[in-house]
Design a protein around this motif. Structure first.
Motif, PDB file in Angstrom:
ATOM      1  N   LEU A 210       0.832  -1.189   0.000  1.00  0.00           N
ATOM      2  CA  LEU A 210       0.000   0.000   0.000  1.00  0.00           C
ATOM      3  C   LEU A 210       0.870   1.244   0.000  1.00  0.00           C
ATOM      4  N   PRO A 211       0.388   2.341  -0.628  1.00  0.00           N
ATOM      5  CA  PRO A 211       1.153   3.598  -0.646  1.00  0.00           C
ATOM      6  C   PRO A 211       1.282   4.158   0.765  1.00  0.00           C
ATOM      7  N   GLY A 212       2.471   4.717   1.043  1.00  0.00           N
ATOM      8  CA  GLY A 212       2.709   5.380   2.326  1.00  0.00           C
ATOM      9  C   GLY A 212       3.024   4.441   3.464  1.00  0.00           C
ATOM     10  N   PHE A 213       3.059   3.130   3.168  1.00  0.00           N
ATOM     11  CA  PHE A 213       3.371   2.178   4.236  1.00  0.00           C
ATOM     12  C   PHE A 213       4.737   1.589   3.982  1.00  0.00           C
ATOM     13  N   GLU A 214       5.584   1.734   4.923  1.00  0.00           N
ATOM     14  CA  GLU A 214       6.926   1.173   4.797  1.00  0.00           C
ATOM     15  C   GLU A 214       6.904  -0.243   5.343  1.00  0.00           C
ATOM     16  N   GLN A 215       6.868  -1.211   4.453  1.00  0.00           N
ATOM     17  CA  GLN A 215       6.815  -2.616   4.832  1.00  0.00           C
ATOM     18  C   GLN A 215       8.134  -3.011   5.473  1.00  0.00           C
ATOM     19  N   LYS A 216       8.025  -3.701   6.600  1.00  0.00           N
ATOM     20  CA  LYS A 216       9.252  -4.163   7.221  1.00  0.00           C
ATOM     21  C   LYS A 216       9.832  -5.306   6.416  1.00  0.00           C
ATOM     22  N   ASP A 217      11.018  -5.665   6.678  1.00  0.00           N
ATOM     23  CA  ASP A 217      11.722  -6.710   5.920  1.00  0.00           C
ATOM     24  C   ASP A 217      10.895  -7.991   5.922  1.00  0.00           C
ATOM     25  N   PRO A 218      10.530  -8.520   4.682  1.00  0.00           N
ATOM     26  CA  PRO A 218       9.690  -9.734   4.624  1.00  0.00           C
ATOM     27  C   PRO A 218      10.327 -10.918   5.341  1.00  0.00           C
ATOM     28  N   ALA A 219      11.619 -10.973   5.345  1.00  0.00           N
ATOM     29  CA  ALA A 219      12.278 -12.123   5.963  1.00  0.00           C
ATOM     30  C   ALA A 219      12.044 -12.173   7.470  1.00  0.00           C
ATOM     31  N   THR A 220      11.686 -11.025   8.054  1.00  0.00           N
ATOM     32  CA  THR A 220      11.457 -11.009   9.504  1.00  0.00           C
ATOM     33  C   THR A 220      10.048 -11.421   9.879  1.00  0.00           C
ATOM     34  N   ALA A 221       9.137 -11.503   8.889  1.00  0.00           N
ATOM     35  CA  ALA A 221       7.759 -11.889   9.183  1.00  0.00           C
ATOM     36  C   ALA A 221       7.702 -13.381   9.513  1.00  0.00           C
ATOM     37  N   ARG A 222       6.930 -13.708  10.568  1.00  0.00           N
ATOM     38  CA  ARG A 222       6.797 -15.104  10.987  1.00  0.00           C
ATOM     39  C   ARG A 222       5.449 -15.620  10.486  1.00  0.00           C
ATOM     40  N   ILE A 223       5.502 -16.574   9.510  1.00  0.00           N
ATOM     41  CA  ILE A 223       4.298 -17.050   8.807  1.00  0.00           C
ATOM     42  C   ILE A 223       4.198 -18.562   8.995  1.00  0.00           C
ATOM     43  N   LEU A 224       2.971 -19.035   9.220  1.00  0.00           N
ATOM     44  CA  LEU A 224       2.693 -20.463   9.339  1.00  0.00           C
ATOM     45  C   LEU A 224       1.658 -20.840   8.278  1.00  0.00           C
ATOM     46  N   LEU A 225       1.982 -21.874   7.468  1.00  0.00           N
ATOM     47  CA  LEU A 225       1.079 -22.382   6.429  1.00  0.00           C
ATOM     48  C   LEU A 225       0.482 -23.682   6.924  1.00  0.00           C
ATOM     49  N   VAL A 226      -0.873 -23.777   6.926  1.00  0.00           N
ATOM     50  CA  VAL A 226      -1.563 -24.964   7.447  1.00  0.00           C
ATOM     51  C   VAL A 226      -2.486 -25.513   6.356  1.00  0.00           C
ATOM     52  N   ASP A 227      -2.244 -26.805   5.910  1.00  0.00           N
ATOM     53  CA  ASP A 227      -3.083 -27.446   4.874  1.00  0.00           C
ATOM     54  C   ASP A 227      -2.766 -28.933   4.887  1.00  0.00           C
ATOM     55  N   ASP A 228      -3.813 -29.758   4.701  1.00  0.00           N
ATOM     56  CA  ASP A 228      -3.571 -31.191   4.663  1.00  0.00           C
ATOM     57  C   ASP A 228      -3.120 -31.666   3.283  1.00  0.00           C
ATOM     58  N   ASP A 229      -3.230 -30.802   2.269  1.00  0.00           N
ATOM     59  CA  ASP A 229      -2.746 -31.109   0.911  1.00  0.00           C
ATOM     60  C   ASP A 229      -1.283 -30.679   0.859  1.00  0.00           C
ATOM     61  N   LEU A 230      -0.388 -31.684   0.987  1.00  0.00           N
ATOM     62  CA  LEU A 230       1.021 -31.372   1.097  1.00  0.00           C
ATOM     63  C   LEU A 230       1.574 -30.769  -0.180  1.00  0.00           C
ATOM     64  N   ARG A 231       1.051 -31.179  -1.344  1.00  0.00           N
ATOM     65  CA  ARG A 231       1.534 -30.614  -2.612  1.00  0.00           C
ATOM     66  C   ARG A 231       1.189 -29.148  -2.696  1.00  0.00           C
ATOM     67  N   LEU A 232      -0.057 -28.805  -2.323  1.00  0.00           N
ATOM     68  CA  LEU A 232      -0.466 -27.400  -2.341  1.00  0.00           C
ATOM     69  C   LEU A 232       0.298 -26.615  -1.273  1.00  0.00           C
ATOM     70  N   LEU A 233       0.566 -27.272  -0.162  1.00  0.00           N
ATOM     71  CA  LEU A 233       1.284 -26.607   0.936  1.00  0.00           C
ATOM     72  C   LEU A 233       2.697 -26.226   0.513  1.00  0.00           C
ATOM     73  N   GLU A 234       3.360 -27.111  -0.212  1.00  0.00           N
ATOM     74  CA  GLU A 234       4.718 -26.849  -0.658  1.00  0.00           C
ATOM     75  C   GLU A 234       4.731 -25.782  -1.737  1.00  0.00           C
ATOM     76  N   SER A 235       3.710 -25.791  -2.594  1.00  0.00           N
ATOM     77  CA  SER A 235       3.621 -24.781  -3.663  1.00  0.00           C
ATOM     78  C   SER A 235       3.454 -23.385  -3.053  1.00  0.00           C
ATOM     79  N   LEU A 236       2.619 -23.306  -1.995  1.00  0.00           N
ATOM     80  CA  LEU A 236       2.378 -22.006  -1.358  1.00  0.00           C
ATOM     81  C   LEU A 236       3.651 -21.510  -0.667  1.00  0.00           C
ATOM     82  N   ARG A 237       4.379 -22.412  -0.023  1.00  0.00           N
ATOM     83  CA  ARG A 237       5.622 -22.010   0.642  1.00  0.00           C
ATOM     84  C   ARG A 237       6.627 -21.508  -0.377  1.00  0.00           C
ATOM     85  N   HIS A 238       6.699 -22.202  -1.522  1.00  0.00           N
ATOM     86  CA  HIS A 238       7.640 -21.802  -2.569  1.00  0.00           C
ATOM     87  C   HIS A 238       7.282 -20.418  -3.115  1.00  0.00           C
ATOM     88  N   LEU A 239       5.977 -20.162  -3.277  1.00  0.00           N
ATOM     89  CA  LEU A 239       5.542 -18.855  -3.782  1.00  0.00           C
ATOM     90  C   LEU A 239       5.987 -17.738  -2.826  1.00  0.00           C
TER      91      LEU A 239
END
Length: 727
Positions: free
Chosen positions: A5-34
Motif C-alpha cells: 500500500l502507498p505510504g506504508f513502509e513494509q518491514k523486511d519480509p524475511a522477519t515476518a513469521r508465517i505459518l502455512l496450514v493445509d492437509d494437501d502437502l503438494r499445495l502446501l509446498e507450492s504455497l511455501r515456494h511462492l
C-alpha cells in the motif's frame, strides 16, 4: 512482485513469521515456494493438530489456514487461537466458498478469506495487507503499553511526591489531589474532591489565600506562590505551614494523564513547617537568651528605641533599670556553673512574675539584667517597682539541695530627665547601679547628674588592670593596740589606689569592681605578699613580735589554689606563720562550709590565725564558728559608735564580747575614736583596739617611728585587769 500500500513502509519480509496450514502437502509446498520467491520465510503444518503444536512452540505474525482438514479442522484451530488469546492474524485459504463458511470463519477470528485455487497476486497482496495490519497492531499495542506505563509512572510520582499535588477547577474546587494530603493533614483525598481550597486554609491566612486565588484564576504565564497555614483534620493537632505554588493554566482541550485540564489550575503545596520552625528558632536565638529565654541585649535595645519614640510622641516618661545580682559569682564559683545556670533561670522567672505584662525584662549578660518600664509616672514610681524586685529576691532560692540567697543592686534612669537617647539611658542606669553596688548592700539608686563624674566602670576596669600590671597599689597600716599593756601589738594592712585622675581611692571605691572582674585574686595575693615582706623587714629591725592582719575576699578563699598560694607567699618571705592573721568575712560562711573548713584547717595547722571581720553585720551561724578554726572576732565600727557613757547603749558589744569569751576567742574592736569608747571596752576585758584614737592609717615606717602613748581616762567600775590572750 511484492504488493504494498502507498505510504506504508513494509518491514523486511524475511522477519515476518508465517505459518502455512493445509492437509494437501503438494499445495502446501507450492504455497511455501511462492512466498519464498518474494523473500518470505514460512513454516508448514500438515493438519490442524500439527498447527496447534506449532502455535504452542512459537508465536507467528500470520497464519494461512485451510478449513477443510480431517480430524482437526480450520475452525478448530481458530477457536484454539482465540482461547489461547494469540495475537497473530489468520487468513483462511479454502476451497469451501459458501457464505456460511466465510461468515463462520470471520466470526471465529479470521482476518480475510481466499478461495482455492487462489490468484498469486491476490494472495501476496492479502499477505502484505495482513502483515501491515499486524505491524500496526503491534505498534499500537506497544504505544498503548508505553502510555499505560507512563501514566502509571506519573501517578506513582504524583502520589508518592513529598508535596501535595492538586488540580482546581475554575471555581477553585479540587478536581484532583494526591494521597500526600492524608499523610500531612490527615484528610482522605476522596473527601476533598469537590471541596474548595479555601476550606483547608487556616483562618489566620484566609484573606491572603482568597486574594491569591483571585489573582491566579486569571490567565498568567509565570509560576506564582504564596505561604499559607493549612488547617489539619481532627486527627492532626498542629498547624502546618505550606508553600503553595500554582502553574499557568493549560490551553483549551489539552489532555494529560489526569484528564482534561481545560480551565483548570495545577498546583503543589510543599510542607515548609520545619523550615519555618528553624527560621523562628534562629530568630529567637538572635534576639533571646537561650538560658533564661528572656530578650537579649539586641532585642532590649530595639524595644527601648521604640519606647522612646512612643514616649516622645505622647509626652510620657519611661524608665530603664540596670540590675546586677549580688553574691552570684560566689555561688557560681563555689557550686559550679550548672547550679549557677539554674539559679539564673529561677531569678529570671521570679523577676518576670513581679513586673507588668507590657514591661521588658532582658538578660544583658552574665548576672546582669535590664528592665524597661514603658510608662512610669516619675522616679518614685520606678523606685517602687525596683523595691518589689528586691523584695522578690529576698526569699531564698531552693536549687536542688541548696538553699541560696542572692540580692541585687539596681540603677534607674528616667526618660527624658536622665537621658534623651538609648545609649545614654542605659549608661546612666549602669552608673547608678554601680554607685549602689559600691555600698555593698541590696538596694536601688536613681541616676543624678552628680554621678556623671564617677569613673565609668569599663574605664575604671581598664585603669585597674593597668595598675595591677604596674603595681601602682600602695599599702598603709592601721595600728592594733593592746591598751592593757600600752603597746603596739600589730598592724592591719590596708590597700590604697593612687588613681591618676580620681586621686587616692579607698577599698570601697574599687573592691566591688575587683570582685566582679575577679581581679581581686591578683590584688589580694599582691597585698598579702607585699605586707609579708614589709612587716618581715620590721621583724629584722627589732620588732620581732609584731602581728600582721590581712583582709581577704571570699572569692580568694574559695579559689582552688588559695592554700597553696598562701603557703608559697609565707615560704618566699620567711614570715613567721603564727604572727599572721587572715581576716575573712561572714559571707564566706554562707558558701561551701566543708571546703572552707578544710582550707582554713590546712593553714591553721601551720600556725596561721583567722579572724571574722565586721562580725555581726552579716549572716553568721554559731555552728560554723565552732567548726571553723577562727581565733578572733572583730567588732564592726558601727557597733563601736553606740558606746557612750551609758552602759545600756552598748548591749550588742557586751553580747559579742561575752560570746567570744564563751568560745574562747579573742576580740578586736574597730573604729575606736573616743576615750569613752576605749575605757568602756577595757572595762569589758576587751583591750585590743584599733581606730583613729590611736592614729590614722599610715606607712609602716611612720607607725613604728611614732611613739605610742595612750590618752588618760577614768576607769569604769568593775574593770577587769586579767585579760585572756588577744590576737
Amino acid at each position: 512482485m511484492n504488493a504494498q500500500l502507498p505510504g506504508f513502509e513494509q518491514k523486511d519480509p524475511a522477519t515476518a513469521r508465517i505459518l502455512l496450514v493445509d492437509d494437501d502437502l503438494r499445495l502446501l509446498e507450492s504455497l511455501r515456494h511462492l512466498l519464498e520467491l518474494h523473500d518470505f520465510r514460512a513454516d508448514t503444518a500438515g493438519g490442524g493438530r500439527a498447527a496447534m503444536e506449532k502455535l504452542r512452540e512459537r508465536s507467528y505474525d500470520l497464519v494461512l489456514l485451510d478449513l477443510g482438514m480431517p480430524e482437526v479442522g480450520g475452525r478448530d484451530v481458530l477457536r484454539f487461537m482465540a482461547t489461547e488469546q494469540m495475537s497473530c492474524i489468520t487468513v483462511v485459504v479454502s476451497a469451501n466458498g459458501s457464505v456460511q463458511d466465510m461468515t463462520a470463519a470471520l466470526r471465529d477470528g479470521a482476518y480475510d478469506y481466499l478461495r482455492k485455487p487462489y490468484v498469486p497476486e491476490e494472495l501476496l497482496a492479502t499477505v502484505n495487507n495482513a502483515l501491515r495490519r499486524k505491524h500496526l497492531e503491534d505498534m499500537n499495542c506497544c504505544m498503548r503499553g508505553r502510555l499505560e506505563r507512563s501514566e502509571r509512572l506519573h501517578r506513582m510520582i504524583v502520589n508518592n511526591s513529598p508535596d501535595i499535588v492538586f488540580i482546581l477547577d475554575k471555581a477553585g474546587h479540587f478536581s484532583f489531589i494526591n494521597s500526600r494530603v492524608t499523610d500531612l493533614l490527615g484528610y482522605e483525598r476522596e473527601s476533598l474532591l469537590g471541596s474548595p481550597l479555601l476550606a483547608l486554609v487556616d483562618d489566620e491566612d484566609r484573606e491572603k489565600a482568597a486574594y491569591f486565588l483571585g489573582q491566579v484564576m486569571r490567565r498568567h504565564r509565570d509560576v506564582r506562590s504564596v505561604e499559607l497555614i493549612l488547617r489539619p483534620s481532627g486527627r492532626v493537632h498542629c498547624r502546618r505551614h505550606f508553600e503553595v505554588a500554582v502553574w499557568p493554566q493549560q490551553e483549551e482541550h489539552e489532555e494529560t494523564p489526569f484528564g482534561d485540564m481545560t480551565h483548570s489550575i495545577y498546583g503543589t503545596a510543599r510542607d515548609i513547617t520545619e523550615r519555618k520552625e528553624s527560621e523562628a528558632f534562629i530568630t529567637f536565638q538572635a534576639y533571646h537568651d537561650l538560658l533564661t529565654r528572656l530578650p537579649n541585649r539586641a532585642l532590649f535595645k530595639d524595644r527601648v528605641s521604640l519606647a522612646i519614640a512612643h514616649a516622645r510622641r505622647r509626652g510620657t516618661r519611661l524608665a530603664v533599670m540596670f540590675i546586677d545580682l549580688n553574691r552570684f559569682k560566689i555561688i557560681n564559683d563555689s557550686l559550679g556553673h550548672a547550679i549557677g545556670d539554674r539559679l539564673l533561670q529561677s531569678v529570671s522567672q521570679r523577676l518576670l512574675a513581679t513586673i507588668r505584662q507590657g514591661d521588658t525584662l532582658s538578660r544583658f549578660g552574665g548576672d546582669e539584667f535590664t528592665l524597661l518600664l514603658p510608662e512610669v509616672q516619675d522616679a518614685e514610681a520606678a523606685g517602687q517597682v525596683a523595691q518589689k524586685l528586691l523584695d522578690s529576691l529576698s526569699r531564698p532560692f531552693q536549687i536542688g539541695v541548696h538553699e541560696l540567697y542572692v540580692g541585687a543592686s539596681i540603677g534607674i534612669a528616667i526618660y527624658p530627665e536622665q537621658g534623651q537617647g538609648l545609649d545614654e539611658l542605659i549608661r546612666h542606669a549602669d552608673i547608678a547601679m554601680y554607685r549602689e553596688k559600691r555600698s555593698r548592700k541590696n538596694g536601688f539608686r536613681v541616676f543624678n547628674p552628680e554621678m556623671g563624674s564617677d569613673a565609668i566602670p569599663l574605664q575604671l576596669e581598664q585603669d585597674f588592670r593597668r595598675a595591677l600590671e604596674r603595681r601602682e597599689f600602695q599599702l598603709v597600716y592601721q595600728p592594733q593596740v593592746d591598751t592593757a599593756q600600752c603597746r603596739l601589738a600589730g598592724v592591719e594592712a590596708l590597700v590604697r589606689w593612687p588613681h591618676p585622675v580620681h586621686g587616692v581611692l579607698g577599698p570601697v571605691d574599687f573592691i566591688p569592681l575587683a570582685e566582679e572582674t575577679r581581679l581581686i585574686l591578683e590584688l589580694d595575693h599582691l597585698t598579702l605578699r607585699t605586707a609579708l615582706e614589709e612587716v618581715g623587714r620590721c621583724h629584722l629591725n627589732g620588732h620581732a613580735g609584731m602581728r600582721l592582719a590581712v583582709n581577704l575576699s571570699p572569692i580568694v578563699v574559695e579559689h582552688d589554689d588559695f592554700v597553696d598560694r598562701v603557703k608559697q607567699s609565707i615560704a618566699d618571705s620567711g614570715f613567721p606563720p603564727h604572727l599572721l592573721e587572715l581576716e575573712i568575712t561572714e559571707s564566706l560562711l554562707m558558701s561551701d562550709g566543708r571546703a572552707t573548713v578544710e582550707k582554713l584547717g590546712a593553714l591553721s595547722s601551720l600556725g596561721i590565725r583567722f579572724a571574722i571581720d565586721d562580725f555581726g553585720t552579716g549572716y553568721s551561724s554559731l555552728s560554723y564558728l565552732q567548726k571553723l578554726p577562727v581565733h578572733t572576732l572583730k567588732i564592726d565600727r558601727s557597733f563601736t559608735q553606740g558606746i557612750s557613757a551609758r552602759e545600756d547603749e552598748a548591749c550588742l558589744v557586751n553580747a559579742i564580747v561575752s560570746m567570744a569569751k564563751g568560745l574562747q576567742m579573742g576580740v578586736v574592736t574597730e573604729g575606736v575614736e573616743t576615750l569613752v569608747q576605749m575605757d568602756y571596752l577595757r572595762s569589758l576585758g576587751c583591750p585590743m583596739m584599733q581606730g583613729y584614737l590611736f592614729g590614722r592609717p599610715a606607712t609602716l615606717s611612720d607607725i613604728i617611728e611614732r611613739p605610742l602613748s595612750l590618752p588618760s581616762a577614768g576607769r569604769f567600775p568593775g574593770q577587769v585587769d586579767e585579760l585572756p590572750e588577744q590576737v
